[in-house]
Design a protein around this motif. Sequence first.
Motif, PDB file in Angstrom:
ATOM      1  N   ALA A 164       1.018  -0.611  -0.213  1.00 24.65           N
ATOM      2  CA  ALA A 164      -0.423  -0.074  -0.240  1.00 24.65           C
ATOM      3  C   ALA A 164       0.983   1.142  -0.451  1.00 24.65           C
ATOM      4  O   ALA A 164       0.640   2.002  -0.519  1.00 24.65           O
ATOM      5  CB  ALA A 164      -1.111   0.652   1.187  1.00 24.65           C
ATOM      6  N   GLN A 165       2.272   1.710   0.547  1.00 19.17           N
ATOM      7  CA  GLN A 165       2.609   2.734   0.692  1.00 19.17           C
ATOM      8  C   GLN A 165       3.328   2.434  -1.057  1.00 19.17           C
ATOM      9  O   GLN A 165       3.350   3.729  -1.090  1.00 19.17           O
ATOM     10  CB  GLN A 165       4.435   2.428   1.897  1.00 19.17           C
ATOM     11  CG  GLN A 165       3.606   2.379   3.234  1.00 19.17           C
ATOM     12  CD  GLN A 165       3.187   3.852   3.714  1.00 19.17           C
ATOM     13  OE1 GLN A 165       2.835   4.145   2.955  1.00 19.17           O
ATOM     14  NE2 GLN A 165       2.838   3.504   5.029  1.00 19.17           N
ATOM     15  N   THR A 166       3.811   1.307  -1.429  1.00 19.09           N
ATOM     16  CA  THR A 166       4.691   1.560  -3.196  1.00 19.09           C
ATOM     17  C   THR A 166       2.953   2.386  -3.540  1.00 19.09           C
ATOM     18  O   THR A 166       3.460   3.020  -4.628  1.00 19.09           O
ATOM     19  CB  THR A 166       4.463  -0.334  -3.658  1.00 19.09           C
ATOM     20  OG1 THR A 166       5.384  -0.233  -2.225  1.00 19.09           O
ATOM     21  CG2 THR A 166       5.099   0.197  -4.491  1.00 19.09           C
ATOM     22  N   ALA A 167       1.761   2.136  -3.041  1.00 21.57           N
ATOM     23  CA  ALA A 167       0.751   2.569  -4.175  1.00 21.57           C
ATOM     24  C   ALA A 167       0.675   3.642  -4.115  1.00 21.57           C
ATOM     25  O   ALA A 167       0.300   4.441  -5.128  1.00 21.57           O
ATOM     26  CB  ALA A 167      -0.086   1.624  -4.057  1.00 21.57           C
ATOM     27  N   VAL A 168       0.750   4.254  -2.813  1.00 22.08           N
ATOM     28  CA  VAL A 168       0.723   5.882  -2.532  1.00 22.08           C
ATOM     29  C   VAL A 168       1.292   6.382  -3.056  1.00 22.08           C
ATOM     30  O   VAL A 168       1.595   8.215  -3.886  1.00 22.08           O
ATOM     31  CB  VAL A 168       0.246   6.179  -0.961  1.00 22.08           C
ATOM     32  CG1 VAL A 168       1.118   7.307  -0.878  1.00 22.08           C
ATOM     33  CG2 VAL A 168      -0.717   5.262  -0.464  1.00 22.08           C
ATOM     34  N   GLU A 169       2.905   6.331  -3.535  1.00 19.58           N
ATOM     35  CA  GLU A 169       3.893   6.715  -3.815  1.00 19.58           C
ATOM     36  C   GLU A 169       4.013   6.412  -5.153  1.00 19.58           C
ATOM     37  O   GLU A 169       4.522   7.752  -5.789  1.00 19.58           O
ATOM     38  CB  GLU A 169       5.467   5.968  -3.489  1.00 19.58           C
ATOM     39  CG  GLU A 169       5.804   6.205  -2.861  1.00 19.58           C
ATOM     40  CD  GLU A 169       7.555   5.131  -2.097  1.00 19.58           C
ATOM     41  OE1 GLU A 169       7.815   4.771  -3.883  1.00 19.58           O
ATOM     42  OE2 GLU A 169       8.337   6.055  -1.313  1.00 19.58           O
ATOM     43  N   ASN A 170       3.620   5.942  -5.368  1.00 14.84           N
ATOM     44  CA  ASN A 170       2.981   6.056  -7.470  1.00 14.84           C
ATOM     45  C   ASN A 170       2.006   6.719  -7.482  1.00 14.84           C
ATOM     46  O   ASN A 170       1.827   6.788  -8.894  1.00 14.84           O
ATOM     47  CB  ASN A 170       3.346   4.582  -8.068  1.00 14.84           C
ATOM     48  CG  ASN A 170       4.541   3.862  -7.827  1.00 14.84           C
ATOM     49  OD1 ASN A 170       5.678   4.633  -8.133  1.00 14.84           O
ATOM     50  ND2 ASN A 170       4.635   2.702  -7.996  1.00 14.84           N
ATOM     51  N   LEU A 171       0.663   6.685  -6.329  1.00 13.72           N
ATOM     52  CA  LEU A 171      -0.674   7.581  -7.026  1.00 13.72           C
ATOM     53  C   LEU A 171       0.063   8.939  -7.082  1.00 13.72           C
ATOM     54  O   LEU A 171       0.556   9.693  -7.533  1.00 13.72           O
ATOM     55  CB  LEU A 171      -1.017   7.376  -5.753  1.00 13.72           C
ATOM     56  CG  LEU A 171      -2.405   7.857  -6.051  1.00 13.72           C
ATOM     57  CD1 LEU A 171      -3.578   7.211  -6.366  1.00 13.72           C
ATOM     58  CD2 LEU A 171      -3.480   8.300  -4.330  1.00 13.72           C
ATOM     59  N   GLY A 172      -0.744   9.478  -9.074  1.00 15.40           N
ATOM     60  CA  GLY A 172      -0.418  10.105  -9.246  1.00 15.40           C
ATOM     61  C   GLY A 172       0.877  10.417 -10.386  1.00 15.40           C
ATOM     62  O   GLY A 172       0.921  11.497 -11.098  1.00 15.40           O
ATOM     63  N   ALA A 173       1.541   9.026 -10.605  1.00 13.05           N
ATOM     64  CA  ALA A 173       2.865   9.447 -11.279  1.00 13.05           C
ATOM     65  C   ALA A 173       2.353   9.005 -12.646  1.00 13.05           C
ATOM     66  O   ALA A 173       2.967   8.952 -13.561  1.00 13.05           O
ATOM     67  CB  ALA A 173       3.539   8.616 -10.899  1.00 13.05           C
ATOM     68  N   GLY A 174       0.628   8.796 -12.897  1.00 13.35           N
ATOM     69  CA  GLY A 174       0.683   7.985 -14.677  1.00 13.35           C
ATOM     70  C   GLY A 174       1.073   6.754 -15.021  1.00 13.35           C
ATOM     71  O   GLY A 174       1.838   5.866 -13.914  1.00 13.35           O
ATOM     72  N   GLY A 181      10.496  -1.310 -27.592  1.00  8.60           N
ATOM     73  CA  GLY A 181      12.044  -1.718 -27.030  1.00  8.60           C
ATOM     74  C   GLY A 181      12.161  -0.845 -25.716  1.00  8.60           C
ATOM     75  O   GLY A 181      13.430  -0.338 -24.706  1.00  8.60           O
ATOM     76  N   ARG A 182      11.611   0.362 -25.745  1.00 12.20           N
ATOM     77  CA  ARG A 182      11.848   1.330 -24.538  1.00 12.20           C
ATOM     78  C   ARG A 182      10.702   1.770 -23.710  1.00 12.20           C
ATOM     79  O   ARG A 182       9.405   1.483 -24.268  1.00 12.20           O
ATOM     80  CB  ARG A 182      11.868   3.083 -25.831  1.00 12.20           C
ATOM     81  CG  ARG A 182      13.242   3.199 -26.494  1.00 12.20           C
ATOM     82  CD  ARG A 182      13.374   4.154 -26.910  1.00 12.20           C
ATOM     83  NE  ARG A 182      13.768   5.237 -25.717  1.00 12.20           N
ATOM     84  CZ  ARG A 182      12.171   6.134 -26.389  1.00 12.20           C
ATOM     85  NH1 ARG A 182      11.266   5.690 -26.546  1.00 12.20           N
ATOM     86  NH2 ARG A 182      12.319   7.596 -25.463  1.00 12.20           N
ATOM     87  N   ILE A 183      11.421   2.017 -22.710  1.00 13.10           N
ATOM     88  CA  ILE A 183      10.116   2.358 -21.357  1.00 13.10           C
ATOM     89  C   ILE A 183       9.640   3.730 -21.839  1.00 13.10           C
ATOM     90  O   ILE A 183      10.040   4.167 -21.523  1.00 13.10           O
ATOM     91  CB  ILE A 183      10.025   2.238 -20.088  1.00 13.10           C
ATOM     92  CG1 ILE A 183      10.741   0.896 -19.658  1.00 13.10           C
ATOM     93  CG2 ILE A 183       9.401   2.223 -18.539  1.00 13.10           C
ATOM     94  CD1 ILE A 183      11.402   0.286 -18.676  1.00 13.10           C
ATOM     95  N   VAL A 184       8.207   3.752 -21.660  1.00 13.80           N
ATOM     96  CA  VAL A 184       7.745   4.770 -22.252  1.00 13.80           C
ATOM     97  C   VAL A 184       6.722   5.713 -20.713  1.00 13.80           C
ATOM     98  O   VAL A 184       5.808   4.587 -20.822  1.00 13.80           O
ATOM     99  CB  VAL A 184       6.646   5.298 -23.425  1.00 13.80           C
ATOM    100  CG1 VAL A 184       8.351   5.002 -24.754  1.00 13.80           C
ATOM    101  CG2 VAL A 184       6.003   4.560 -24.006  1.00 13.80           C
ATOM    102  N   SER A 185       6.061   6.377 -20.693  1.00 10.32           N
ATOM    103  CA  SER A 185       5.363   6.835 -19.529  1.00 10.32           C
ATOM    104  C   SER A 185       3.512   7.126 -21.157  1.00 10.32           C
ATOM    105  O   SER A 185       4.387   7.824 -22.257  1.00 10.32           O
ATOM    106  CB  SER A 185       5.519   8.784 -19.465  1.00 10.32           C
ATOM    107  OG  SER A 185       6.240   8.449 -18.691  1.00 10.32           O
ATOM    108  N   VAL A 186       3.026   6.992 -20.428  1.00 11.50           N
ATOM    109  CA  VAL A 186       1.508   7.011 -20.880  1.00 11.50           C
ATOM    110  C   VAL A 186       0.600   7.450 -19.742  1.00 11.50           C
ATOM    111  O   VAL A 186       0.839   7.070 -18.580  1.00 11.50           O
ATOM    112  CB  VAL A 186       1.532   5.277 -21.161  1.00 11.50           C
ATOM    113  CG1 VAL A 186       2.233   5.411 -22.442  1.00 11.50           C
ATOM    114  CG2 VAL A 186       1.111   3.981 -19.901  1.00 11.50           C
ATOM    115  N   PRO A 187      -0.505   7.875 -20.183  1.00  8.79           N
ATOM    116  CA  PRO A 187      -2.041   8.314 -19.104  1.00  8.79           C
ATOM    117  C   PRO A 187      -2.198   7.184 -18.208  1.00  8.79           C
ATOM    118  O   PRO A 187      -1.884   5.864 -18.224  1.00  8.79           O
ATOM    119  CB  PRO A 187      -3.189   8.911 -19.820  1.00  8.79           C
ATOM    120  CG  PRO A 187      -2.040   8.836 -21.427  1.00  8.79           C
ATOM    121  CD  PRO A 187      -1.200   8.266 -21.444  1.00  8.79           C
TER     122      PRO A 187
END
Length: 349
Positions: A164-174, A181-187
């Motif tokens: 749950a703490q990890t989920a909180v850290e990532n909340l809102g990060a997209g 082959g590349r890691i890309v940001s998405v909505p």
Amino acid sequence: MPFLLYGATGYTGRLIADLAVARGLRPTLAGRSADTLAAVAHSTGLDHVAVGLDDPAALDRALADHPLVLHAAGPFSRTSAPMIEACLRTRTHYLDVTGEIAVFEALAARDAEAQEAGITVLPGTGFDVVPTDCLALHLKTRLPTATTLKLAIRALSSASHGTAQTAVENLGAGGAMRRDGRIVSVPAAHDTVEATFADGKTRPCVAIPWGDVSTAFHSTGIPTITTYAAFPASTVRVMKASRVLGPVLQSSPVQSLLRALVARTVTGPTEADRQRGASHVWGEATDDAGRQAVATWAGPEGYAFTADAALRSALAVLDGRTEAGFQTPSSAFGADFALEMDGTRREDG
């Protein structure tokens, strides 16, 4: 020689410690809180050493007496770096139970150093990474020409404090996916897929930035990978709302508030929950000609599976079953490793 179990006072760490004792193993327990650690050591009858990750000299001394550390103290975005540094210094095999993309990528970047030190670096030895990574390699074997991979999970269990703490850290990060082959940001929640799991139930699954965006590529070489999970509609609405509220959710005051809320309210599944829980994985590989391979995996509740898989991974590394350097579960042990745990099955679709 006993291995070091770091984070033994946390939810997952305690499950691993209890299972180790039940199987006649005697790891040395470790963690930063001396009082809490002593209580766990007393109840399990295991040796223990209190050491913080912010004390490199003490951490080196603790690791020097052990050939391997099983690191179970998250969030790993904050804890993995000092531990891997210590493992490289002391030539200690490193295993953990993370599911975080950035952690996998950071550890993969240490591959050459790990090979030089003669140690195995094997993150993600629990759920979901073991079954999803093994299913990815299985699908790649069935369809060697695969260029696109979709993996979906459905876990019938509540979260532990660390998760749950990890989920909180990532909340809102997209969100994140691997594209060409590349890691890309998405909505956040940018895509959905209908997945039919091993129990015959079909569920809509929403895209999430899961660890296999990293690991499945290292295991299979498939260039485009998206990971999904089956969530209630209310959770999906929150994920989509985070596209707008991301900066607010990532702000220090909101993060502090949410972490405090998790600390007060999240305890993890009960023993009864673990007994009746179940985990499901669905995977689909596709090539440029439109050929497909589909498979499913089913197993026990996620935290129960994690304790079993992490212990088996540690023993396999100690038994010399792995090579030095960065590994994923399937590159270390093969596509069938996820079937070695109790109560698991795989079916081709």
